[in-house]
Motif scaffolding. Structure first.
Motif, mmCIF file in Angstrom:
data_model
loop_
_atom_site.group_PDB
_atom_site.id
_atom_site.type_symbol
_atom_site.label_atom_id
_atom_site.label_comp_id
_atom_site.label_asym_id
_atom_site.label_seq_id
_atom_site.Cartn_x
_atom_site.Cartn_y
_atom_site.Cartn_z
ATOM 1 N N LEU A 64 0.767 -1.190 0.020
ATOM 2 C CA LEU A 64 -0.018 0.178 -0.001
ATOM 3 C C LEU A 64 0.707 1.315 -0.132
ATOM 4 O O LEU A 64 0.535 2.231 -0.783
ATOM 5 C CB LEU A 64 -1.177 -0.032 1.287
ATOM 6 N N HIS A 65 1.944 1.329 0.848
ATOM 7 C CA HIS A 65 2.939 2.354 0.636
ATOM 8 C C HIS A 65 3.411 2.541 -0.587
ATOM 9 O O HIS A 65 3.618 3.536 -1.240
ATOM 10 C CB HIS A 65 3.997 2.119 1.593
ATOM 11 N N ASP A 68 0.886 4.136 -2.854
ATOM 12 C CA ASP A 68 0.668 5.516 -2.488
ATOM 13 C C ASP A 68 1.992 6.754 -3.225
ATOM 14 O O ASP A 68 1.643 7.650 -3.385
ATOM 15 C CB ASP A 68 0.784 5.648 -0.951
#
Length: 82
Positions: A64-65, A68
């Protein structure tokens, strides 16, 4: 003092009889006896499951990082743990 000890002993005997009868009825009726005491095998299995869950969470957080931070290049991307 002796009267207090006799009362305490009587109460303890009644409690032991009650719990013994309750457990005995469960055994006769073939019901499972639930205890809060865990065996070492159960503890080790729970620890392994917690480790696996933590590892999966770390992988998901890293992915997820990376999503992003993604801007078309590999700048700021983290290595996914294996």
């Amino acid at each position: 003092m002796e009267l207090l000890l006799l009362m305490l002993n009587s109460i303890t005997n009644l409690l032991c009889f009650y719990f013994g009868a309750k457990i005995g009825q469960k055994v006769v009726n073939k019901e499972p006896i639930k205890t809060d005491i865990k065996t070492p095998i159960q503890i080790i299995k729970e620890q392994e499951i917690k480790k696996e869950i933590k590892k999966e969470q770390e992988i998901e957080e890293t992915i997820l990082h990376n999503i992003d931070v993604y801007d078309g290049t590999s700048i700021g991307q983290k290595e996914i743990p294996r």
